[in-house]
Design an enzyme around this catalytic site. Structure first.
Site, PDB file in Angstrom:
ATOM      1  N   ASN A   1       0.827  -1.213   0.000  1.00 27.83           N
ATOM      2  CA  ASN A   1       0.000   0.000   0.000  1.00 27.83           C
ATOM      3  C   ASN A   1       0.862   1.266   0.000  1.00 27.83           C
ATOM      4  O   ASN A   1       0.346   2.377   0.009  1.00 27.83           O
ATOM      5  CB  ASN A   1      -0.964   0.015   1.189  1.00 27.83           C
TER       6      ASN A   1
ATOM      7  N   ILE B   1      -7.738 -10.306  -0.402  1.00 27.51           N
ATOM      8  CA  ILE B   1      -6.766 -10.362  -1.496  1.00 27.51           C
ATOM      9  C   ILE B   1      -7.237 -11.366  -2.534  1.00 27.51           C
ATOM     10  O   ILE B   1      -7.636 -12.492  -2.207  1.00 27.51           O
ATOM     11  CB  ILE B   1      -5.379 -10.770  -0.962  1.00 27.51           C
TER      12      ILE B   1
ATOM     13  N   TYR C   1       2.234  -3.423  17.906  1.00 27.43           N
ATOM     14  CA  TYR C   1       3.115  -4.236  17.064  1.00 27.43           C
ATOM     15  C   TYR C   1       3.404  -5.586  17.715  1.00 27.43           C
ATOM     16  O   TYR C   1       3.208  -6.635  17.096  1.00 27.43           O
ATOM     17  CB  TYR C   1       4.421  -3.487  16.819  1.00 27.43           C
TER      18      TYR C   1
END
Length: 344
Positions: free
Chosen positions: A36, A65, A147
């Site tokens: 992206n 996807i 994260y």
């Protein structure tokens, strides 16, 4: 016998993804680079654009996807604290929704799928060096959790898809990696130090500089990716990929100043919350199952990386100054902290 494969690399225009695309194309495979371009760059894969076996798909992995491929490498996610903390909710979505979409595609295609996980799943470790069986010491509500916990959840999804659907998975826990094509302002320690040294700015050390890291040059890491994905036997377990040589941040700073011939001084700043005090991989599994270990030493790897940033500066490429509040990543260099952590 060699067979050309059609391979999807999510995050393929990023630092690691672009080198992986290079390696796959060089070996004769067809590659779809999905990105992206949030932190990836077309410049990283520009040299591949005239290659008929290479294709760029601008897409976000948080959306379903659609592609027909034989294998999938999932590398999509900002890896620098400066970037993944800018939009932590999106970081979690990229890790979790992205993993679900990649796994759904792999399940439909019956394709082998690779997850680029991270040493951050170990948090601020209480076990040293870190072995894959260690469950970690992660703060689930801290500033790094988007994260750390995002990657941990992605691993959960990969192993549940393996157990529930028999999906062929590969999970690599990546330790600090450096090399050309790193972003100059992403807050990671190697790029921080090199850019600051080349500009003559003070090198920003967070804390007292005694915290340690183990750094792997990008070429070695990509070789590990390929070895893990191509392993003929089933590898339904995480594999640490990184350089087991361990250095302090101060050692890395001194080496960068020496190698660049810089007159930069050291500038100390407060240590960010939840920053790991030590980080070094146990790569016994990688040696045993993949016959893999790093081959490029720190001095050689830093020279290649310094040359890259020097070239960018000479071409007038924008090299933003690193703000003092930019978060660190950590360390490297001269004397290893442990007797068995010699310079590779």
């Amino acid at each position: 016998m060699f067979r050309t494969k059609r391979i999807l690399v999510t995050g393929g225009a990023g630092f690691l993804g672009s080198f992986l695309c290079d390696s796959l194309i060089a070996d004769g495979h067809e590659v779809i680079c999905l990105d992206n371009f949030h932190t990836g760059s077309r410049l990283n894969v520009h040299h591949l654009c005239d290659e008929p076996r290479f294709e760029i798909m601008r897409h976000d992995v948080t959306m379903p996807i659609h592609a027909e491929v034989d294998e999938i490498f999932n590398l999509a996610c900002p890896a620098s604290p400066v970037h993944y903390q800018t939009d932590p909710v999106q970081t979690v979505k990229t890790n979790v929704h992205g993993a679900i979409n990649v796994l759904d595609l792999a399940r439909r295609l019956k394709a082998r799928v690779f997850q680029a996980s991270t040493s951050e799943v170990y948090g601020n470790p209480l076990v040293h060096p870190q072995v894959e069986s260690y469950a970690g010491n992660v703060n689930p509500i801290g500033h790094r959790a988007c994260y750390d916990e995002g990657k941990r959840c992605a691993e959960t999804l990969f192993f549940d898809f393996h157990r529930q659907y028999g999906l062929e998975i590969r999970v690599a826990r990546i330790f600090n990696t450096y090399g050309p094509r790193m972003l100059p302002d992403d807050g990671r320690v190697v790029s921080n130090f090199i850019v600051q040294a080349l500009r003559g700015d003070p090198l920003s050390i967070y804390g007292d500089g005694r915290q340690t890291r183990s750094f792997c040059f990008v070429d070695d890491l990509v070789r590990g990716f390929r070895a893990l994905m191509d392993a003929p036997e089933s590898v339904p377990m995480p594999i640490n990929l990184g350089n087991p040589s361990e250095f302090t941040i101060r050692q890395l700073a001194d080496l960068v100043i020496q190698m660049t011939g810089s007159r930069s001084i050291i500038s100390h700043h407060p240590l960010p919350r939840d920053d790991p005090a030590q980080r070094r991989p146990d790569i016994t599994r990688a040696r045993q199952h993949l016959d893999w270990q790093p081959m490029i030493g720190l001095t050689e790897g830093l020279r290649r990386t310094i040359d890259y940033f020097e070239d960018r500066l000479s071409q007038g490429a924008p090299m933003r100054r690193i703000p003092a509040r930019a978060l660190p990543d950590a360390s490297h260099r001269p004397q290893p902290v442990h007797a068995n952590g010699g310079l590779a």
